[in-house]
Design a protein around this motif. Structure first.
Motif, PDB file in Angstrom:
ATOM      1  N   GLU A  59     -26.972 -67.352  28.138  1.00 28.35           N
ATOM      2  CA  GLU A  59     -27.225 -68.063  26.888  1.00 28.35           C
ATOM      3  C   GLU A  59     -27.899 -67.166  25.857  1.00 28.35           C
ATOM      4  O   GLU A  59     -27.546 -67.199  24.675  1.00 28.35           O
ATOM      5  N   ASP A  60     -28.833 -66.336  26.314  1.00 29.13           N
ATOM      6  CA  ASP A  60     -29.515 -65.417  25.395  1.00 29.13           C
ATOM      7  C   ASP A  60     -28.552 -64.380  24.836  1.00 29.13           C
ATOM      8  O   ASP A  60     -28.544 -64.101  23.629  1.00 29.13           O
ATOM      9  N   LEU A  61     -27.722 -63.804  25.700  1.00 25.81           N
ATOM     10  CA  LEU A  61     -26.780 -62.776  25.259  1.00 25.81           C
ATOM     11  C   LEU A  61     -25.721 -63.353  24.322  1.00 25.81           C
ATOM     12  O   LEU A  61     -25.377 -62.737  23.309  1.00 25.81           O
ATOM     13  N   VAL A  62     -25.242 -64.542  24.622  1.00 26.42           N
ATOM     14  CA  VAL A  62     -24.269 -65.196  23.744  1.00 26.42           C
ATOM     15  C   VAL A  62     -24.911 -65.519  22.398  1.00 26.42           C
ATOM     16  O   VAL A  62     -24.304 -65.329  21.343  1.00 26.42           O
ATOM     17  N   ARG A  63     -26.146 -66.015  22.418  1.00 25.08           N
ATOM     18  CA  ARG A  63     -26.848 -66.324  21.170  1.00 25.08           C
ATOM     19  C   ARG A  63     -27.002 -65.077  20.310  1.00 25.08           C
ATOM     20  O   ARG A  63     -26.727 -65.099  19.106  1.00 25.08           O
ATOM     21  N   ILE A  64     -27.397 -63.969  20.922  1.00 21.54           N
ATOM     22  CA  ILE A  64     -27.572 -62.716  20.178  1.00 21.54           C
ATOM     23  C   ILE A  64     -26.240 -62.260  19.587  1.00 21.54           C
ATOM     24  O   ILE A  64     -26.155 -61.917  18.401  1.00 21.54           O
ATOM     25  N   ASN A  65     -25.192 -62.270  20.392  1.00 17.43           N
ATOM     26  CA  ASN A  65     -23.902 -61.776  19.920  1.00 17.43           C
ATOM     27  C   ASN A  65     -23.267 -62.689  18.881  1.00 17.43           C
ATOM     28  O   ASN A  65     -22.658 -62.202  17.923  1.00 17.43           O
ATOM     29  N   THR A  66     -23.384 -63.996  19.048  1.00 14.59           N
ATOM     30  CA  THR A  66     -22.800 -64.897  18.049  1.00 14.59           C
ATOM     31  C   THR A  66     -23.574 -64.824  16.734  1.00 14.59           C
ATOM     32  O   THR A  66     -22.961 -64.830  15.664  1.00 14.59           O
ATOM     33  N   ASN A  67     -24.900 -64.730  16.808  1.00 11.76           N
ATOM     34  CA  ASN A  67     -25.678 -64.571  15.572  1.00 11.76           C
ATOM     35  C   ASN A  67     -25.305 -63.277  14.857  1.00 11.76           C
ATOM     36  O   ASN A  67     -25.183 -63.247  13.634  1.00 11.76           O
ATOM     37  N   ARG A  68     -25.120 -62.218  15.606  1.00 10.19           N
ATOM     38  CA  ARG A  68     -24.742 -60.927  15.028  1.00 10.19           C
ATOM     39  C   ARG A  68     -23.367 -61.009  14.383  1.00 10.19           C
ATOM     40  O   ARG A  68     -23.162 -60.556  13.254  1.00 10.19           O
ATOM     41  N   LEU A  69     -22.399 -61.594  15.094  1.00  8.75           N
ATOM     42  CA  LEU A  69     -21.039 -61.711  14.572  1.00  8.75           C
ATOM     43  C   LEU A  69     -21.012 -62.557  13.303  1.00  8.75           C
ATOM     44  O   LEU A  69     -20.399 -62.172  12.299  1.00  8.75           O
ATOM     45  N   LEU A  70     -21.684 -63.682  13.325  1.00 14.64           N
ATOM     46  CA  LEU A  70     -21.678 -64.555  12.154  1.00 14.64           C
ATOM     47  C   LEU A  70     -22.437 -63.941  10.976  1.00 14.64           C
ATOM     48  O   LEU A  70     -22.066 -64.149   9.819  1.00 14.64           O
ATOM     49  N   PHE A  71     -23.480 -63.162  11.250  1.00 19.84           N
ATOM     50  CA  PHE A  71     -24.171 -62.446  10.176  1.00 19.84           C
ATOM     51  C   PHE A  71     -23.240 -61.441   9.514  1.00 19.84           C
ATOM     52  O   PHE A  71     -23.175 -61.345   8.288  1.00 19.84           O
ATOM     53  N   ILE A  72     -22.504 -60.692  10.333  1.00 15.26           N
ATOM     54  CA  ILE A  72     -21.561 -59.706   9.791  1.00 15.26           C
ATOM     55  C   ILE A  72     -20.485 -60.406   8.963  1.00 15.26           C
ATOM     56  O   ILE A  72     -20.121 -59.951   7.878  1.00 15.26           O
TER      57      ILE A  72
END
Length: 173
Positions: A59-72
């Motif tokens: 859950e932590d890794l998915v949260r980090i990656n989805t936040n990063r992707l959506l920020f980009i």
């Protein structure tokens, strides 16, 4: 006979008859279907099986990656679409209008990845909207992986058909 002509006689440098193109195609789709939103899929299986800390890590890794992707996407999405469209249009015109085989091969690799990118953005938005824990997250990641694999199968099939067609027509002349 010089060294260069011997090498180019033994190794065909055209894209669709080159072994390295097919190896790269296999590696591209293998790694794309293994890394779901930047998370190795074995973490999803481990989280489902073990729960606890493995589930929290997922859950932590998915949260980090989805936040990063959506920020980009929010910050640079328009530029990425513009540059990607120009690149795909250029390779399509070079490949299928001017018959540059290398451009055809690059287009066959890059065009389906556009759909995987759009799927990743859609999945990231759904995860951020509430499918971010437990069974809902596992289901979303599993669906994302299955759709990515479906895009990969269609892409490999179309690339193989086009590659065989190009190899047969070039050999005929």
């Amino acid at each position: 006979m010089d060294w260069y002509s011997t090498v180019f006689e033994v190794i065909d440098m055209r894209s669709f008859s080159n072994l390295w193109f097919w190896v790269m195609l296999a590696v591209l789709w293998s790694s794309t279907s293994h890394w779901v939103l930047g998370v190795p899929y074995d973490m999803v299986a481990r989280a489902r099986r073990a729960g606890g800390q493995a589930s929290q890590d997922l859950e932590d890794l998915v949260r980090i990656n989805t936040n990063r992707l959506l920020f980009i996407v929010e910050e640079s999405g328009l530029w990425i679409v513009a540059i990607g469209s120009a690149f795909l249009s250029g390779t399509a015109i070079l490949g299928f209008f001017y018959w540059v085989e290398f451009a055809q091969a690059v287009f066959m690799l890059a065009f389906p990845m556009m759909f995987v990118g759009l799927l990743s953005i859609s999945s990231a938005r759904r995860i951020q909207a509430g499918e971010n824990a437990g069974e809902a997250l596992w289901r979303r990641l599993r669906l994302h992986r299955m759709l990515t694999q479906f895009i990969g199968v269609v892409s490999i099939f179309c690339t193989a058909l086009w590659g065989m067609y190009m190899n047969l027509t070039v050999l005929a002349f």
